[in-house]
Every structure is written in structure tokens, then in C-alpha cells.
Write a protein that holds these residues in place. Structure first.
Motif, mmCIF file in Angstrom:
data_model
loop_
_atom_site.group_PDB
_atom_site.id
_atom_site.type_symbol
_atom_site.label_atom_id
_atom_site.label_comp_id
_atom_site.label_asym_id
_atom_site.label_seq_id
_atom_site.Cartn_x
_atom_site.Cartn_y
_atom_site.Cartn_z
ATOM 1 N N ILE A 58 -4.346 2.262 5.562
ATOM 2 C CA ILE A 58 -3.658 1.708 4.185
ATOM 3 C C ILE A 58 -2.918 3.124 3.639
ATOM 4 O O ILE A 58 -3.779 3.981 3.403
ATOM 5 N N LEU A 59 -1.872 2.898 3.388
ATOM 6 C CA LEU A 59 -1.046 4.173 2.845
ATOM 7 C C LEU A 59 -1.233 4.180 1.108
ATOM 8 O O LEU A 59 -1.016 3.135 0.381
ATOM 9 N N ILE A 60 -1.833 5.277 0.833
ATOM 10 C CA ILE A 60 -2.068 5.484 -0.703
ATOM 11 C C ILE A 60 -1.471 6.881 -1.187
ATOM 12 O O ILE A 60 -1.104 7.818 -0.546
ATOM 13 N N PRO A 61 -1.080 6.819 -2.700
ATOM 14 C CA PRO A 61 -0.394 7.928 -3.009
ATOM 15 C C PRO A 61 -1.520 9.108 -3.043
ATOM 16 O O PRO A 61 -2.584 8.807 -3.433
ATOM 17 N N GLU A 62 -0.937 10.328 -2.897
ATOM 18 C CA GLU A 62 -1.835 11.505 -3.076
ATOM 19 C C GLU A 62 -2.219 11.929 -4.549
ATOM 20 O O GLU A 62 -1.450 11.069 -5.490
ATOM 21 N N GLU A 63 -3.171 12.242 -4.794
ATOM 22 C CA GLU A 63 -3.609 12.630 -6.391
ATOM 23 C C GLU A 63 -2.399 12.869 -7.238
ATOM 24 O O GLU A 63 -2.317 12.383 -8.267
#
Length: 109
Positions: A58-63
Motif C-alpha cells: 500500500i503506497l502512503i505519503p512520506e511524513e
């Protein structure tokens, strides 16, 4: 002692209260979208099938991009990602686990 019957549908209804995030999945070939929602947030994350022990990524935005891309406070990021990983692993993989990296969640067997 009599055995108690476990009513799965009743359990699902009880678990669908405000404290449990709702997930919906879409698939288009070898990828798709996970739609996450709770009382405060409604987010979508792209996913793709993994390889070897990773069933899906699952691709998530970096902090540093989290707030701009999700309109969600950074302090909520870890809580949301853990809830997401737990639910996807439970929904999609028997005895599945998950790990969270800087820009992805891996769902594993």
C-alpha cells in the motif's frame, strides 16, 4: 456447559461503530485503491500486488508530504497507518502481518 454460537454478522455490525475505521477495496488488474474512513478522515491509498512474502504493498505519503496529500494532521499518521495495516492484514490474509516503511505498508503472509 453449552457451547455458544458465534454470530459473525452480528459481530461485524457491532464492530462497524465509530471507533473502527471502514475500509473498502477496489481492484483494477494487479493494483487498486484502499478507501479508508473514520469519523474524522476519508483517505484513499493506491495498492499493488507484492512478490515473495509481500502479498500487497500500500503506497502512503512520506511524513513530509502527509499533511499536504491527506489533509490530516501528521500526529494522526501512525495511528491511521497501524489501523490500516491491521485491518488489511486481517481482511485479506490468513494469519497475515504488516510492516510500515517510510512510503509503504507491506502486507505479508
Amino acid at each position: 456447559m453449552a457451547k455458544r454460537h458465534f454470530d459473525l454478522e452480528s459481530f461485524k455490525r457491532r464492530m462497524a461503530d465509530k471507533s473502527v475505521p471502514a475500509l473498502n477495496y477496489t481492484q483494477d488488474g494487479r493494483s487498486g485503491t484502499v478507501h479508508y474512513s473514520n469519523d474524522a478522515d476519508s483517505l484513499s491509498f493506491e495498492w499493488e500486488f507484492g512478490g515473495r512474502h509481500a502479498v500487497a504493498i500500500i503506497l502512503i505519503p512520506e511524513e513530509q508530504y502527509w499533511e499536504a496529500q491527506t489533509n490530516t494532521p501528521l500526529h494522526m499518521r501512525q495511528e491511521i497507518l497501524v489501523a490500516l495495516g491491521r485491518r488489511i492484514a486481517a481482511d485479506k490474509v490468513k494469519n497475515g502481518t504488516f510492516s510500515i516503511d517510510a512510503n509503504s505498508i507491506s502486507i505479508r503472509v
